[in-house]
Design a protein around this motif. Structure first.
Motif, PDB file in Angstrom:
ATOM      1  N   ILE A  61      -3.402  10.944  -2.618  1.00  0.00           N
ATOM      2  CA  ILE A  61      -2.690  10.040  -3.531  1.00  0.00           C
ATOM      3  C   ILE A  61      -2.870   8.638  -2.973  1.00  0.00           C
ATOM      4  O   ILE A  61      -2.625   8.415  -1.784  1.00  0.00           O
ATOM      5  N   ASP A  62      -3.339   7.731  -3.820  1.00  0.00           N
ATOM      6  CA  ASP A  62      -3.685   6.394  -3.321  1.00  0.00           C
ATOM      7  C   ASP A  62      -3.190   5.327  -4.304  1.00  0.00           C
ATOM      8  O   ASP A  62      -3.693   5.236  -5.431  1.00  0.00           O
ATOM      9  N   PHE A  63      -2.223   4.559  -3.859  1.00  0.00           N
ATOM     10  CA  PHE A  63      -1.655   3.467  -4.661  1.00  0.00           C
ATOM     11  C   PHE A  63      -2.740   2.507  -5.131  1.00  0.00           C
ATOM     12  O   PHE A  63      -2.648   1.935  -6.223  1.00  0.00           O
ATOM     13  N   LYS A  64      -3.794   2.352  -4.294  1.00  0.00           N
ATOM     14  CA  LYS A  64      -4.842   1.388  -4.651  1.00  0.00           C
ATOM     15  C   LYS A  64      -5.667   1.865  -5.854  1.00  0.00           C
ATOM     16  O   LYS A  64      -6.327   1.071  -6.506  1.00  0.00           O
ATOM     17  N   LYS A  65      -5.623   3.163  -6.120  1.00  0.00           N
ATOM     18  CA  LYS A  65      -6.345   3.680  -7.309  1.00  0.00           C
ATOM     19  C   LYS A  65      -5.481   3.581  -8.563  1.00  0.00           C
ATOM     20  O   LYS A  65      -5.980   3.372  -9.657  1.00  0.00           O
ATOM     21  N   ILE A 102      -1.705  11.704   2.735  1.00  0.00           N
ATOM     22  CA  ILE A 102      -2.887  12.379   3.311  1.00  0.00           C
ATOM     23  C   ILE A 102      -2.538  13.856   3.491  1.00  0.00           C
ATOM     24  O   ILE A 102      -1.476  14.198   4.020  1.00  0.00           O
ATOM     25  N   LYS A 139      -7.212  11.666   1.744  1.00  0.00           N
ATOM     26  CA  LYS A 139      -6.230  10.810   1.057  1.00  0.00           C
ATOM     27  C   LYS A 139      -6.145  11.295  -0.395  1.00  0.00           C
ATOM     28  O   LYS A 139      -7.049  11.045  -1.190  1.00  0.00           O
ATOM     29  N   HIS A 169       1.187   5.695  -9.040  1.00  0.00           N
ATOM     30  CA  HIS A 169       1.406   6.766  -8.067  1.00  0.00           C
ATOM     31  C   HIS A 169       2.692   6.595  -7.264  1.00  0.00           C
ATOM     32  O   HIS A 169       3.169   7.554  -6.650  1.00  0.00           O
ATOM     33  N   ASP A 179       0.851  -1.195   0.000  1.00  0.00           N
ATOM     34  CA  ASP A 179       0.000   0.000   0.000  1.00  0.00           C
ATOM     35  C   ASP A 179       0.886   1.243   0.000  1.00  0.00           C
ATOM     36  O   ASP A 179       2.072   1.167   0.366  1.00  0.00           O
ATOM     37  N   TYR A 198       0.168   5.798   0.274  1.00  0.00           N
ATOM     38  CA  TYR A 198      -0.760   6.933   0.128  1.00  0.00           C
ATOM     39  C   TYR A 198      -0.156   8.197   0.720  1.00  0.00           C
ATOM     40  O   TYR A 198       0.835   8.156   1.470  1.00  0.00           O
TER      41      TYR A 198
END
Ligand code: ZN
Length: 419
Positions: A69-73, A61, A67, A77, A57, A59
């Protein structure tokens, strides 16, 4: 091919790690890929296998608790190979760790740092401009530790020891043209050929770019002399025309074969000379190996503005372009497989074909110009030295028609294959 690309797209591949293994396992559902693991610290020529990188993961914040910037999106990133971090820092301290692409402000760029330990995030320049001063929380939950480099290989035995190499790279995360297009095309090409009766043996490599090619060549030094022709498969699914990057030698059989196929495709194309940058062809063509490896692409890396950005996605690559390139690869291999030498058995002037009933054997007694011209061309040029590709080039007729003509002439004892 496109469905496989959709399946592989979300994985966060890099030059090592579990997502590379997962990629190889998914490919293994289509072809019997042999997976190889080479331990961290192993010396491969002038290089050393790096530590293995895995990420769960990441991110950022912002000061308001969002949040942003999100690696999961998007796995783009994160700067590839980022070391772990868990900190609260000011915007000024964060900025040196942020990567954007001001010239295309709405895309996330793809950046890596394999050999210098650091951490970072990639984001669109538009998003970057909106960042406000304050305290940011940054988290990268990754590990960089001893493990191994993973690559996949599939060897398909033909009648000859001589090999054709098809190589692609499995180190890019969610990026489609560069290079999931190469991975899916290579997979389906291997699957296609596995059902065929083959003269050449084929070796398909799924390796991380650069370090993977160096590793494979280092481990397989003794096998390399069997490789007679090769293609690096990358950038194969975009709307651009076909572009062939020649081998370093420039006029090898594979160069002539690809040129012949593109010329006869009736579609726009370009042939470009070898240049040292690019992909793994530079390892295969390095002086110590000097292999005959070119690269048949559509728009090469850096020719398309989506290159190494979040815009190189599942919309940019389309099934119709993948299919078009696939058929060109199949055609190239068809020519290589059938590019043989023949001897005219009635070599003093052209034989009279009509009295042998050959014309009627090719369909309804009507004049079929290409096949008749092809038979004359094959007979006049087949002195035992020239290949069918020579005949196709000199007659300006499609290779497949030349091959068909040669088959008819062999059947009528006017021609024999030189083995
Ligand atoms: Zn790339």
């Amino acid at each position: 091919m496109y469905e496989l690309m959709v399946e592989l797209y979300p994985l966060c591949r890099s030059i090592t790690g579990n997502e590379v293994r997962k990629t190889d396992q998914i490919i293994s559902k289509h072809i019997p890929l042999e997976l190889c693991e080479v331990k961290t610290g192993t010396e491969v020529f002038d290089w050393t296998i790096p530590k293995e990188w895995n990420i769960r993961d990441a991110y950022v914040i912002d000061p308001k608790g969002n949040k942003i910037i999100d690696f999961k999106k998007s796995n783009l990133h994160v700067l590839g190979y980022s070391i772990p971090v868990n900190a609260k820092i000011s915007l000024d301290d964060l900025k040196p760790h942020l990567y954007t692409m001001p010239e295309i402000p709405d895309v996330i760029p793809y950046r890596t740092s394999y050999y210098k330990e650091q951490w970072g995030f990639c984001l669109s320049h538009n998003q970057f401009l909106k960042l406000e001063p304050g305290e940011y929380k940054v988290v990268i939950d990754s590990t960089l530790s001893d493990g191994s480099l993973t690559y996949g290989e599939y060897y398909l035995k033909g009648r000859k020891e001589d090999e054709v190499l098809i190589s692609c790279y499995t180190c890019h995360p969610s990026l489609c043209n560069d290079n999931l297009s190469g991975v899916v095309l290579t997979t389906f090409l291997a699957k296609h050929l596995s059902k065929a009766d083959l003269n050449y043996s084929y070796r398909f490599l799924f390796i991380p770019e650069t370090i993977g090619a160096i590793t494979w060549l280092s481990i397989n030094k003794s096998k390399v002399h069997n490789i007679k022709h090769g293609l690096v498969a990358t950038c194969l699914g975009d709307p651009g025309k076909s572009i062939y990057k020649k081998t370093l030698h420039g006029n090898d059989e594979i160069d002539r074969v690809v040129t012949n196929v593109l010329k006869n495709s009736g579609e726009p194309y370009d042939i470009i000379d070898f240049f040292p940058m690019g992909s793994d062809e530079r390892q295969f063509c390095s002086p110590g190996f000097n292999l005959s490896v070119g690269s048949l692409m559509r728009s090469p890396y850096s020719y398309f503005k989506e290159y190494h950005t979040s815009a190189d996605n599942l919309n940019f690559v389309q099934p119709e372009y993948l299919a078009n390139t696939f058929s060109k690869y199949v055609h190239v291999l068809y020519v290589l497989e059938n590019n043989k030498r023949y001897q005219n058995l009635n070599p003093k002037c052209e034989p009279q074909l009509g009295k042998r009933g050959i014309y009627s054997s090719i369909g309804g007694n009507q004049y079929v110009p290409d096949i008749q011209d092809a038979m004359i061309a094959v007979l006049i040029l087949s002195n035992g030295d020239r290949t069918l590709l020579d005949v196709s080039e000199k007659s300006n007729l499609q290779f497949a028609i030349i091959k068909k003509a040669a088959d008819i002439l062999v059947k009528h004892n006017l021609l024999k294959e030189i083995i």
